[in-house]
Design an enzyme around this catalytic site. Structure first.
Site, PDB file in Angstrom:
ATOM      1  N   HIS A  70     -13.686  -8.513  23.353  1.00 10.89           N
ATOM      2  CA  HIS A  70     -14.050  -8.604  24.769  1.00 10.89           C
ATOM      3  C   HIS A  70     -13.137  -7.766  25.662  1.00 10.89           C
ATOM      4  O   HIS A  70     -13.484  -7.473  26.803  1.00 10.89           O
ATOM      5  CB  HIS A  70     -14.090 -10.066  25.239  1.00 10.89           C
ATOM      6  N   ASP A  92     -15.128 -11.742  17.974  1.00 10.97           N
ATOM      7  CA  ASP A  92     -14.233 -11.330  19.056  1.00 10.97           C
ATOM      8  C   ASP A  92     -13.013 -10.554  18.567  1.00 10.97           C
ATOM      9  O   ASP A  92     -11.895 -10.751  19.070  1.00 10.97           O
ATOM     10  CB  ASP A  92     -13.782 -12.525  19.902  1.00 10.97           C
ATOM     11  N   SER A  94      -5.064 -11.549  26.101  1.00 14.34           N
ATOM     12  CA  SER A  94      -6.116 -11.444  25.092  1.00 14.34           C
ATOM     13  C   SER A  94      -5.831 -10.325  24.107  1.00 14.34           C
ATOM     14  O   SER A  94      -5.546  -9.188  24.502  1.00 14.34           O
ATOM     15  CB  SER A  94      -7.476 -11.191  25.759  1.00 14.34           C
TER      16      SER A  94
END
Length: 384
Positions: free
Chosen positions: A130, A161, A238
């Site tokens: 993402h 992901d 992230s």
């Protein structure tokens, strides 16, 4: 001191053009030598210019990030019985820092910021899908450097992901992944990443492994086998590593629980566990080298339980699907896939998406109060 009188050429004859006096033999040879040297100089200049241009072009080619995966094995630590009870935050952060990069991706007129982990000395970088989804250009900046480097996107798996990038060069410091069996509930853990895109070195937060084998879902992304941690994870974290006291990567930070109108969340973050990440890395490498991933298909409708019990109900079975072939029936309660308990539909979907067409799974059902194991031969998801 006497001076030489000026020299005059005799006047030309009418209708003729004067000719200069013939140079002495020595001056003639010297002139030819100068001409020869000049020609050599021009040739050398042209050759040098050509070499410079060619060298510049070769340099440009060499600076282009590779578009193929590395064949270097991911570094995995030896199994161990126990890890230090307490984390020396400063030492671990210093040990891990050379393997952590900041990522900036041009997405939709803006910039997506995240973190990545160098996983091979040949410049491969693991991050969240993402972070780079829809990017037109991706750059990374290494610890201690001021200028970004361009990278190639080798492969991306949105469903899990994770994405694999690669930069030019080699000799990079690669992260060490923990032995999957060494991760335990209660272990201290550090989350490292470029939280909020703040200036300078990455942020480091301390917590514990709060839970194992969590499952979450958002839109069409279903993740299972997650590590839950109370180490603070923020936007920009992230794709960064969650590491243990030995500086080994135990997970890739990927999500946080947020407050909603009906729920409250405090320090509930999730990382893709090393158990899940290692096979995905190899799958991404295979995709980068041209292999197509055929996502597995089960073929059932699901509905979560509302009474607090374990499992998920089968609401329908598609005709001709792998589920129908295995004898799965509407009304069955799925409680486990390959021995891993499932508490909801997200867990079942994530477990199936981890597989590929042609794989087999054992699904544990409760039918009329009796536990039944069925073996399902998965096929390719329609539309793959």
């Amino acid at each position: 001191m006497a001076t030489q009188p000026p020299m005059f050429l005799p006047p030309p004859q009418q209708g003729s053009t004067p000719l200069p006096p013939a140079p002495p033999n020595g001056r003639h040879r010297q002139r030819r030598r100068f001409i020869f040297i000049g020609v050599v100089g021009v040739v050398a200049w042209v050759a040098g210019l050509t070499g410079a241009l060619l060298g510049s072009q070769i340099s440009t080619w060499l600076d282009q990030p590779p578009t193929r995966a590395s064949d270097e094995a991911v570094r995995i630590a030896e199994p161990r019985n126990a890890i230090e009870a307490r984390v020396n935050v400063a030492e671990v952060a210093m040990f891990v820092a050379p393997t952590v990069v900041t990522i900036s991706a041009d997405v939709g007129g803006g910039t997506s910021l995240g973190t990545g982990v160098i996983i091979s000395s040949q410049g491969e970088i693991l991050t969240n899908a993402h972070v780079i989804e829809g990017a037109t250009e991706i750059r990374v900046r290494l610890s201690g450097e001021t200028e970004p480097r361009s990278v190639s996107l080798l492969a991306s798996d949105r469903g899990n992901d994770l994405a694999l990038l690669r930069m030019s060069g080699d000799g990079f410091e690669a992260a060490i992944f923990a032995d999957p069996g060494s991760v335990r509930l209660g272990d201290e853990a550090l989350a490292i990443g470029f939280a909020l895109g703040l200036d300078g070195a990455p942020s480091v937060t301390l917590g514990i492994v709060s839970a194992l084998d969590r499952t979450i879902s958002q839109a069409d992304v279903f993740l299972d086998g997650l590590i839950q941690t109370d180490a603070a994870i923020s936007s920009g974290n992230s794709g960064g590593p969650l590491v243990n006291a030995a500086g080994e990567v135990i997970g890739i930070n990927t999500a946080v629980a947020r407050d909603t109108a009906t729920t409250s969340a405090t320090n509930v973050g999730f990382a893709i566990s090393v158990t899940e990440a290692l096979p995905i890395i190899e799958a991404l490498r295979a995709q980068a080298d041209g292999a197509e991933r055929n996502e597995a298909y089960f073929g059932v409708g699901l509905e979560d339980r509302r009474d607090g019990g374990q499992g998920v109900f089968v609401t329908g079975v598609g005709e001709g699907t792998p589920a129908a072939g295995a004898g799965v029936l509407p009304g069955d309660l799925i409680v486990a896939v390959d021995g891993a308990a499932t508490d909801g539909s997200a867990g079942v979907i994530a477990a199936i998406r981890d597989k590929e067409a042609g794989d087999s799974v054992t699904v544990t059902l409760i039918r009329e109060g009796v536990s039944v194991d069925v073996t399902v031969e998965l096929t390719s998801r329609p539309g793959n």
